[in-house]
Design an enzyme around this catalytic site. Structure first.
Site, short mmCIF file in Angstrom:
data_model
loop_
_atom_site.label_atom_id
_atom_site.label_comp_id
_atom_site.label_asym_id
_atom_site.label_seq_id
_atom_site.Cartn_x
_atom_site.Cartn_y
_atom_site.Cartn_z
N HIS A 69 18.01 0.29 3.33
CA HIS A 69 18.49 0.79 4.62
C HIS A 69 19.72 0.04 5.12
CE1 HIS A 69 15.02 3.22 4.55
NE2 HIS A 69 14.19 2.19 4.54
N CYS A 97 8.22 3.87 6.30
CA CYS A 97 7.46 4.37 7.45
C CYS A 97 6.71 5.65 7.11
CB CYS A 97 8.40 4.60 8.63
SG CYS A 97 9.81 5.62 8.18
N SER A 100 13.39 -7.88 2.39
CA SER A 100 12.21 -8.74 2.48
C SER A 100 11.25 -8.43 1.34
CB SER A 100 11.50 -8.50 3.82
OG SER A 100 11.16 -7.14 3.93
C1 LIG Z 1 4.91 0.54 4.66
C2 LIG Z 1 6.07 0.21 5.54
C3 LIG Z 1 6.24 0.91 6.73
C4 LIG Z 1 7.32 0.62 7.56
N1 LIG Z 1 7.47 1.33 8.71
C5 LIG Z 1 8.55 1.10 9.50
C6 LIG Z 1 8.77 1.89 10.68
O1 LIG Z 1 7.97 2.78 11.00
N2 LIG Z 1 9.87 1.62 11.43
C7 LIG Z 1 10.76 0.65 11.09
O2 LIG Z 1 11.77 0.47 11.81
N3 LIG Z 1 10.58 -0.12 9.98
C8 LIG Z 1 9.50 0.08 9.19
N4 LIG Z 1 9.30 -0.67 8.07
C9 LIG Z 1 10.21 -1.81 7.79
C10 LIG Z 1 11.44 -1.34 7.06
O3 LIG Z 1 11.07 -0.64 5.90
C11 LIG Z 1 12.29 -2.56 6.69
O4 LIG Z 1 12.61 -3.24 7.87
C12 LIG Z 1 13.55 -2.10 5.99
O5 LIG Z 1 13.21 -1.62 4.71
C13 LIG Z 1 14.57 -3.22 5.86
O6 LIG Z 1 15.66 -2.74 5.17
P1 LIG Z 1 16.62 -3.69 4.34
O7 LIG Z 1 17.62 -2.80 3.69
O8 LIG Z 1 17.07 -4.81 5.19
O9 LIG Z 1 15.67 -4.37 3.26
P2 LIG Z 1 14.77 -3.79 2.08
O10 LIG Z 1 14.23 -2.47 2.43
O11 LIG Z 1 13.83 -4.87 1.74
O12 LIG Z 1 15.80 -3.57 0.90
C14 LIG Z 1 16.42 -4.63 0.23
C15 LIG Z 1 17.09 -4.10 -1.01
O13 LIG Z 1 17.72 -5.18 -1.66
C16 LIG Z 1 17.50 -5.08 -3.07
N5 LIG Z 1 17.62 -6.43 -3.63
C17 LIG Z 1 16.88 -7.51 -3.33
N6 LIG Z 1 17.29 -8.58 -4.04
C18 LIG Z 1 18.30 -8.16 -4.80
C19 LIG Z 1 19.14 -8.79 -5.76
N7 LIG Z 1 19.03 -10.08 -6.07
N8 LIG Z 1 20.09 -8.05 -6.37
C20 LIG Z 1 20.24 -6.73 -6.07
N9 LIG Z 1 19.46 -6.09 -5.18
C21 LIG Z 1 18.53 -6.79 -4.55
C22 LIG Z 1 16.12 -4.48 -3.18
O14 LIG Z 1 15.94 -3.84 -4.43
C23 LIG Z 1 16.11 -3.49 -2.02
O15 LIG Z 1 16.55 -2.20 -2.38
C24 LIG Z 1 8.23 -0.40 7.19
C25 LIG Z 1 8.06 -1.11 6.00
C26 LIG Z 1 6.99 -0.80 5.17
C27 LIG Z 1 6.83 -1.54 3.89
#
Ligand SMILES: Cc1cc2nc3c(=O)[nH]c(=O)nc-3n(C[C@H](O)[C@H](O)[C@H](O)COP(=O)(O)OP(=O)(O)OC[C@H]3O[C@@H](n4cnc5c(N)ncnc54)[C@H](O)[C@@H]3O)c2cc1C
Length: 444
Positions: A11, A43, A113
């Site tokens: 995201h 979500c 995370s």
């Molecule tokens: C079951 C569930 C339900 C949820 N429901 C909600 C909700 O209703 N509302 C809401 O606001 N939030 C919700 N969340 C939380 C939300 O999904 C997270 O806050 C969000 O995914 C964060 O996005 P991000 O891109 O920061 O991190 P992440 O989604 O953790 O993505 C990180 C990305 O980095 C990549 N990555 C990591 N390390 C490396 C590396 N060394 N090299 C290359 N790539 C790498 C991973 O593959 C991943 O694609 C939910 C989460 C879960 C698990």
């Protein structure tokens, strides 16, 4: 051409890539992600598991091709293994083992995370599951087809654990929900609200095992039982939903981190290294209700922090407005939303707060259709009277109401100012003395 490297394309990374490429032709963006898919809406996972939606297809809103059509170079299944922050080079390894080096002028860390997996005896037994990725949900759904999986134990009664408990129960499984706390959702709601959720879960057949600490898992090859300090629970599948930790291994030796390991960022998402930004679940947020940096892992924060970082990379400086941790949950027909700090958490943090409560019908009593009671608590600072939190619960969708409180916390509005805020009245929607005004007027 300015070179931008983005590590992580879920995201946060996707939003940063879009914002940069939608606004500039002068930036060359290279994106790395370790996973094979991007933009999975976690979500929707419980809705998918609980068969409340047709399938997972609608849970994705972007992909490699879409980002590349905008001009990004996207490497999927290519984890970044090392970053040379001094010389501004990222080192990644493709699935086929090829090493890729990418130089950057600006680096955006969006590595998200990871699920917290406690070191438990029996933790490696079959059918002990994590839930975060699309692939995790796929495995769980596949296992649920096995009729010998009858008892499902969910460990962790935060919003994900509670949603999953409902999903498994809808699947016809006998569900036990365990938490070390005395209630579900303690981080987001005070006791009068969590009591509603706990009753809702119990009434729908979910066994609640609160105030219990998991000590070990037992079984022969496959998990069979969860042993806590107070009881033994049968378990053909155990789902661990005890929270997430920031994934900051790549930069934690070089960049300043918060107490839980998240990259500490300022309101422009800048880390302690020049030209390095961190966004989403791997970074801190600025919590307006506490007036300090904090860690709140939400997709909403991920997207907003990405937009802020992208604008700073673009040279159109932007500051985050901070966050309130606004969140919502809908379990069976109970809907709850909250923002900011609860009265219980405020007390734990030593904040001197008061609160005002109300429970009233949404609309005048002469409106018979779709007219449900709404329960509202507004938490405010005793001395300054600035609003610091709000919680709402109803069988009716009142979720939009919480945005008013989110903005009030962000803008440091007092409870007295809220009482006199111009809120319209129409019987189709609300009462002449609506519950927000009445609650605010009732503040001591
Ligand atoms: C079951 C569930 C339900 C949820 N429901 C909600 C909700 O209703 N509302 C809401 O606001 N939030 C919700 N969340 C939380 C939300 O999904 C997270 O806050 C969000 O995914 C964060 O996005 P991000 O891109 O920061 O991190 P992440 O989604 O953790 O993505 C990180 C990305 O980095 C990549 N990555 C990591 N390390 C490396 C590396 N060394 N090299 C290359 N790539 C790498 C991973 O593959 C991943 O694609 C939910 C989460 C879960 C698990």
């Amino acid at each position: 051409m300015k070179k931008v490297v983005i590590v992580g394309a879920n995201h946060a990374g996707t939003a940063a890539t879009n914002t940069i490429l939608d606004n500039s032709k002068e930036h060359q963006v290279t994106v790395f992600d370790a996973n094979s898919n991007i933009s999975f809406l976690g979500c929707g996972m419980a809705l998918w598991i609980g068969n409340q939606i047709d399938g997972p297809e609608g849970l994705f809103y972007s992909n490699k091709e879409t980002l590349e059509s905008k001009g990004a170079k996207v490497y999927m299944e290519t984890p970044v293994e090392r970053i040379d922050f001094q010389n501004k080079v990222v080192y990644a390894k493709t699935k086929s083992g090829e090493m890729i080096q990418a130089e950057y002028d600006d680096l955006i860390l969006a590595t998200g995370s990871l699920p917290i997996v406690p070191k438990l005896e029996g933790g490696d037994l079959e059918n002990v599951q994590k839930v975060k990725l699309y692939q995790h949900a796929e495995v769980v759904i596949d296992k649920l087809k096995d009729p010998s999986i009858k008892d499902v134990v969910v460990v962790g009664a935060g919003y994900i654990g509670v949603e999953l408990a409902e999903a498994f129960q809808r699947h016809g499984k006998a569900v036990t929900l365990i938490d070390i706390a005395q209630t579900s959702l303690p981080a987001y709601y005070d006791a009068p609200f969590t009591a509603l959720m706990n009753e809702n879960l119990s009434q729908n057949g979910i066994k609640l095992a609160f105030g219990e600490t998991v000590q070990k898992l037992e079984g022969h090859g496959k998990v069979e039982r969860v042993i806590t300090d107070k009881a033994t629970h049968n378990a053909d599948m155990v789902v661990l939903a005890i929270g997430f930790r920031p994934n900051t291994e790549l930069g934690s030796n070089f960049l300043t981190t918060f107490k839980n390991g998240a990259y500490l960022v300022d309101k422009r998402q800048r880390t302690s290294a020049q030209g390095v930004y961190a966004i989403g679940d791997c970074a801190t947020v600025y919590d307006n209700s506490l007036d300090r940096p904090s860690y709140i892992a939400l997709a909403t924060n991920a997207v907003r922090s990405a937009i802020v970082a992208a604008h700073n990379v673009l040279g159109t400086p932007l500051e985050s407005a901070g966050v309130q941790g606004s969140n919502g949950i809908a379990i069976y027909d109970l809907k709850m939303v909250s923002t900011g700090v609860t009265a219980e958490r405020a007390a734990l943090l030593g904040l001197d707060v008061d609160y005002t409560d109300i429970e009233d019908y949404q609309k005048p009593e002469f409106i018979k259709e779709h007219n449900e009671k709404v329960k509202l608590r507004i938490v405010y600072d005793k001395k300054t009277r600035v609003i610091l939190g709000a919680q709402m619960a109803s069988k009716h969708d009142m979720s939009m109401g919480i945005h008013l409180f989110s903005l009030a916390i962000q803008e440091k509005v007092t409870i007295d100012k809220l009482a006199l805020t111009d809120l319209f009245f129409l019987p189709h929607f609300n009462k002449p003395y609506n519950y927000v005004t009445v609650a605010a007027l009732g503040a001591k």
